[in-house]
Scaffold this active site. Structure first.
Site, mmCIF file in Angstrom:
data_model
loop_
_atom_site.group_PDB
_atom_site.id
_atom_site.type_symbol
_atom_site.label_atom_id
_atom_site.label_comp_id
_atom_site.label_asym_id
_atom_site.label_seq_id
_atom_site.Cartn_x
_atom_site.Cartn_y
_atom_site.Cartn_z
ATOM 1 N N GLU A 166 44.696 42.763 31.008
ATOM 2 C CA GLU A 166 44.167 41.423 31.311
ATOM 3 C C GLU A 166 43.784 41.297 32.779
ATOM 4 O O GLU A 166 42.747 40.725 33.107
ATOM 5 C CB GLU A 166 45.184 40.338 30.935
ATOM 6 C CG GLU A 166 45.504 40.237 29.436
ATOM 7 C CD GLU A 166 44.259 40.115 28.560
ATOM 8 O OE1 GLU A 166 43.226 39.606 29.046
ATOM 9 O OE2 GLU A 166 44.311 40.550 27.398
ATOM 10 N N HIS A 181 40.400 42.722 33.416
ATOM 11 C CA HIS A 181 39.298 41.784 33.158
ATOM 12 C C HIS A 181 39.124 40.838 34.339
ATOM 13 O O HIS A 181 38.020 40.634 34.837
ATOM 14 C CB HIS A 181 39.615 40.909 31.929
ATOM 15 C CG HIS A 181 39.508 41.613 30.620
ATOM 16 N ND1 HIS A 181 38.381 42.288 30.232
ATOM 17 C CD2 HIS A 181 40.376 41.705 29.582
ATOM 18 C CE1 HIS A 181 38.565 42.772 29.009
ATOM 19 N NE2 HIS A 181 39.787 42.440 28.591
HETATM 20 ZN ZN ZN Z 1 40.554 42.674 26.708
#
Ligand code: ZN
Ligand code: ADP
Ligand code: MG
Length: 625
Positions: A442, A445
């Protein structure tokens, strides 16, 4: 949906009718049926017998009826009883244990074979039969309704082609344009119809013809049904509503009969509105498809609808509204002038619209005054009115669950996530190592998103698993509504999607299935860029893909030669690889930040965009570790 009040009065009238019939039966009928019967005591009977006055006798199980020869008429002339003059007065007395009765009657020479006492008259027989039928049909109706429910197939079979179009009075829909937030263009288009229903003469004077039908077109949950109800509420006219699927019934020909019936009712009640919801179920293109009977039925229904629409007088004030989310499947005949020639788009709400919708639904709910609806609206790009209504309700439910009596900002933010990603799955056990992978993924990202120029800022990162199956996610939030997709922005989106996987590669040297959703989305954008938006240098501005149903997910179909298809695939692969490489570069240059933020996230499980930026820019370093 509007109320089903129309059913009640029918039972109500039946009951009144029944009461009246019963009253007639008990009070009035006896006057006619037994008008001439006079009850006397046994000794009076014996006296008359002795005096030879009796001409006829009938002996029954428990009583004796007889007629007297000299019966003075004047005596009873004023009473109701003698209205029936042809019949002689019949006397009735009890039957005693009188063994010599027969002998005595014989001696007196009376006839005693004939039936004297009034048998139940034809009239009363009919009446009681009617009552029986009424009672049974009432019970029958009641049972049928209980068993079949309102929409049961059998129930329809029983009503033989009567449309179930319900009549609504304005007060019953209870909706006005005020209940529909946003959708200003749609409302404006419909205002004219409302005005027409109020003052048809104004239009007739000029000779202007209003369209007979308007088609509300838009994705599910954008308020098409709501708008139609609001038009009825505003116009204050009866509102007939039926769903397309209700036309398609178990018997062939029923649909057409229903259409006929619907328009007959509507014509009687003009001015009024007829609303056909989900019209695509009957209005599909008539083609020579391979399907059999069901298709016939639909075609018949559609033909009947077209005939009826042509048949009625546009000046009379019947306006037909229809709603669909698949306008491209509709038969062209439906759309030509004189039928549904006006098309009212009901699109997904924009930022302003979303805020307005949230506020409309929040009105009915106790909320803290400081709530920032704009923030919620910004977090819900692409959400429909129905979803926004749902978000408000979920927020209210959460407030109750938390034991509060007011909804606060947190409730709403959490319910946005519930709608997007499902409920939190607190009980799910995830190993420490997997948790680490998820956190790095995460943050990967987020990091890519934050370090690219044209990319929406990070709003929230969480590694709390959700019921939808998401193990964690990164939420980005556009600062303002975006309507055009810039080529660079599109590419950066792909880069952000690949960032999760890249972080795994860099940190752990291995890859997981956790990126499957990212991969799907990245591929979809890449494909659209090349085959639809003309953003590929080699292909240029050529569309190879056409979107089938824009309002329902918008799956696309490819229309090109096999060679081109292969080339497109290659270009997609190339584009995504480029994006991946860019993400790899960004993250490997910031590996320390990746570790730092990931550890912070592992500790907190959910961090806001500000916290994220704080750690990234080094301003929160001391607090965090
Ligand atoms: Zn992802
Ligand atoms: P559709 O018929 O377009 O699928 P509906 O009219 O049934 O959508 O909308 C479902 C619900 O969503 C409505 O009952 C209402 O609560 C909410 N809703 C949708 N659009 C709006 C809007 N523009 N304003 C207020 N509420 C809306
Ligand atoms: Mg609807």
């Amino acid at each position: 949906m509007p109320t089903k009040n129309t059913k009640k009065p029918i039972i109500y009238y039946w009951c009144i009718a029944l009461l009246i019939i019963m009253a007639i039966n008990t009070f009035i009928l006896p006057l006619f049926a037994q008008s001439n019967v006079v009850t006397v005591t046994y000794d009076v009977f014996l006296d008359s017998l002795q005096a030879d006055e009796i001409t006829q006798v009938e002996v029954r199980d428990d009583s004796i009826y007889y007629i007297i020869e000299t019966d003075e008429v004047e005596d009873s002339s004023e009473t109701l009883i003698t209205l029936n003059q042809e019949k002689p007065t019949v006397y009735q007395t009890v039957r005693m244990q009188d063994t010599s009765l027969v002998d005595r009657l014989y001696e007196a020479g009376v006839t005693f074979t004939e039936v004297l006492a009034a048998e139940p008259s034809l009239f009363s027989t009919i009446i009681s039969t009617v009552i029986m039928i009424a009672v049974f049909s009432l019970i029958w109706q009641f049972i049928m309704r209980k068993i079949m429910g309102k929409s049961g197939g059998m129930g329809n079979a029983m009503s033989f082609g009567k449309s179930k179009a319900k009549i609504y009075v304005a007060a019953q829909t209870g909706k006005t344009f005020k209940d529909v937030a946003g959708q200003d263009e749609a409302k404006e288009a419909l205002t004219e119809i409302v005005d027409f229903l109020h003052h048809p003469e104004k239009y007739a004077e000029v000779g202007a013809k209003l369209p007979k039908g308007a088609l509300l077109v838009g994705p599910p949950g954008t308020g098409k049904t709501l708008l139609a109800q609001a038009v009825a509420g505003e116009a204050n006219v009866p509102f007939f509503s039926i769903s397309g699927s209700e036309f398609v019934e178990m018997f062939v020909g029923m649909g057409a009969a229903k259409v006929r019936d619907l328009f007959k009712q509507a014509n009687e009640k003009a001015p009024c509105i007829v609303f056909i919801d989900e019209i695509d179920t009957i209005g599909k293109k008539r083609d020579n498809g391979p399907s059999g009977g069901g298709n016939d039925e639909r075609e018949q229904t559609l033909n009947q609808l077209l005939t009826e629409m042509d048949g009625f007088d546009g000046q009379k004030g019947v306006v037909i509204l229809a709603a669909t989310n698949r306008p491209e499947t509709l038969d062209k005949a439906l759309l030509r002038p004189g039928r549904f020639d006006r098309r009212v788009p009901v699109e997904l709400p924009d930022l302003h619209g979303r805020e307005a919708i949230l506020k409309v639904h929040a009105e009915k709910i106790k909320m803290e005054e400081t709530i920032d609806f704009n923030a919620i609206a910004r977090a819900t790009a692409g959400a429909s009115g129905a979803e926004l209504a749902n978000i408000i309700n979920e927020g209210a439910l959460r407030a109750v669950r938390m034991g509060r009596n007011m909804v606060n900002q947190n409730d709403l933010e959490e319910s946005v996530e519930v709608i997007i990603a499902g409920y939190q799955r607190k009980g799910k056990v995830i190993s420490k190592h997997e948790k680490e992978i998820i956190a790095y993924h995460e943050v990967g990202h987020a990091l890519v998103a934050a370090l690219q120029k044209k990319s929406a800022p990070v709003h929230k990162i969480t590694i709390i698993p959700r019921t939808s199956g998401a193990l964690g996610y990164t939420m980005q939030l556009e600062e303002s509504e975006v309507f055009l997709l810039d080529k660079e922005v599109a590419f950066n989106k792909i880069v952000t999607f690949t960032g999760g996987r890249v972080a795994e590669e860099i940190q752990f040297g291995s890859i997981t299935s956790g990126a499957s959703n990212d991969i799907e989305q990245a591929t979809r954008i890449a494909r659209a860029m090349i085959a639809r938006y003309g953003m590929d240098d080699d292909f240029g501005m050529v569309a190879f893909e056409t979107v089938n149903n824009a309002y329902l997910g918008g799956d696309a179909s490819l229309a090109c030669s096999d060679e081109t298809a292969t080339k497109i695939d290659e270009a997609v692969v190339k584009l995504v690889r480029e994006a991946h490489d860019k993400a790899y570069q960004i993250i490997s240059e910031n590996k320390e930040k990746l570790m730092e933020i990931s550890n912070y996230l592992l500790e907190k499980e959910t961090i806001t965009g500000e916290e994220f930026m704080g750690v990234l820019n080094g301003t929160m370093k001391k607090e965090s570790i």
